[in-house]
Design an enzyme around this catalytic site. Sequence first.
Site, PDB file in Angstrom:
ATOM      1  N   HIS A   1      -8.579   1.458  -0.598  1.00  9.72           N
ATOM      2  CA  HIS A   1      -7.163   1.305  -0.939  1.00  9.72           C
ATOM      3  C   HIS A   1      -6.950  -0.230  -0.089  1.00  9.72           C
ATOM      4  CE1 HIS A   1      -5.664   3.196   2.927  1.00  9.72           C
ATOM      5  NE2 HIS A   1      -5.840   2.400   3.281  1.00  9.72           N
TER       6      HIS A   1
ATOM      7  N   ASN B   1     -11.022   4.339   2.066  1.00  9.83           N
ATOM      8  CA  ASN B   1     -11.301   5.199   0.453  1.00  9.83           C
ATOM      9  C   ASN B   1     -10.988   4.195  -0.620  1.00  9.83           C
ATOM     10  OD1 ASN B   1      -8.424   4.718   0.780  1.00  9.83           O
ATOM     11  ND2 ASN B   1      -8.103   6.481   0.429  1.00  9.83           N
TER      12      ASN B   1
ATOM     13  N   ASP C   1       2.509  -4.228   2.616  1.00 12.99           N
ATOM     14  CA  ASP C   1       3.579  -2.336   2.945  1.00 12.99           C
ATOM     15  C   ASP C   1       4.520  -2.438   4.086  1.00 12.99           C
ATOM     16  OD1 ASP C   1       1.579  -2.484   5.072  1.00 12.99           O
ATOM     17  OD2 ASP C   1      -0.155  -1.487   2.623  1.00 12.99           O
TER      18      ASP C   1
ATOM     19  N   GLU D   1      -3.610   3.708  -3.125  1.00 15.91           N
ATOM     20  CA  GLU D   1      -4.340   4.496  -2.830  1.00 15.91           C
ATOM     21  C   GLU D   1      -5.322   5.138  -4.221  1.00 15.91           C
ATOM     22  OE1 GLU D   1      -5.448   6.350   0.020  1.00 15.91           O
ATOM     23  OE2 GLU D   1      -3.247   6.104   0.373  1.00 15.91           O
TER      24      GLU D   1
HETATM   25  P1  PGA Z   1      -7.508  -0.760   9.475  1.00 20.80           P
HETATM   26  O1  PGA Z   1      -6.733  -0.325   8.390  1.00 20.80           O
HETATM   27  O2  PGA Z   1      -8.125  -1.742   9.763  1.00 20.80           O
HETATM   28  O3  PGA Z   1      -6.801   0.553  10.308  1.00 20.80           O
HETATM   29  O4  PGA Z   1      -8.745   0.333   9.120  1.00 20.80           O
HETATM   30  C1  PGA Z   1      -6.919  -1.335   6.934  1.00 20.80           C
HETATM   31  C2  PGA Z   1      -6.595  -0.666   6.088  1.00 20.80           C
HETATM   32  O5  PGA Z   1      -6.782   0.978   6.245  1.00 20.80           O
HETATM   33  O6  PGA Z   1      -6.281  -1.114   4.699  1.00 20.80           O
END
Ligand code: PGA
Length: 238
Positions: free
Chosen positions: A135, A133, A64, A140
Site C-alpha cells: 500500500h 502489502n 492520510d 490498500e
Molecule cells: P511504516 O509504514 O513506515 O510504519 O512501515 C509505512 C506504510 O505503511 O506506508
Amino acid sequence: MICENYQEMSRQAARFIAQRILSKPNLILALPTGNTPLGFYRELVRMFKEGLIDFSKATVFNLDEFLGLPPQHPQSFRSYMQKYFWDHVNLRPESCHIPLSLPKDPDAECARYEQLIERHGGLDLAVLGIGENGHIAFNEPGTPFENLTHVAKLSLETRAREASTFGGLDKVPTHAITMGIKTIMRAREILLLASGEEKAAALSRSLKGPVTPETPASILQLHPNLTIIADSLAAKQL
Ligand code: PGA
C-alpha cells in the site's frame, strides 16, 4: 538509491528535501507518517536547527489521517506530525494540512482536501512509505488507481500492525481519509522511502512485477519522476 542502513537512508532523504526547498522555497509537499520516516524527520529537524533548511515558505499536506479519533489522540497522525516535525521547524501553522479526523461529512472533507491541494497548484513532491502489502498512503490492495482523496477501509493486516500502539485491535480505527493514487500520481515528483527486510518483497513486487491495483505501489513504475531511497535490507530482493 540504496543506502547501507536506516540512518543513511534517513540522511539522504532529508538532504533530498533540503535540495528541493533550496531551489523552490515555496515547495508544496505531501508527507507520510509511520516508523520509516521517523529518522527522516529527525534529520530534517536537525538540519533546520543548524540553519540548513528554511520551511517558512513551504506548505505540507499529510497523505492520510485516521477517521474517528479526536485530533489530540496520541495515535492520530496530527499528533504524530506535531510531535516529530511541525512543532520543531518554522513551518507556518496555516501551511500544515491534514484531513480532519472527526469531520461531520467525511466525503465532503475528502473533496475539501483535494481542492485545497489543487488550489495550491498541486503537489511538487510526495514523500511516501510503502506497506508490507504494497500500500501507499492508505490505498490498500484493490483500490482503483483513479481514486482521488477518499475514505478508505483499512485492511486487517494494516490494522493488526497498529494494534499494539492502540492497545488492542478493537481500538484501531477501521477507516481513514487518504490521498488517492491519482492524487499521489499527479505530484510532479515522488520520493519513496523503504526500510527493513519486511518491505523487501513489497518493494521488489512493486518495481518488477505487473502494474496492478493488487500492488498499489506498482503504479509508481509509470511516474515520470520517481526516486526511491531504500536501505540495504529493503533493497535485498531488487
Ligand atoms: P511504516 O509504514 O513506515 O510504519 O512501515 C509505512 C506504510 O505503511 O506506508
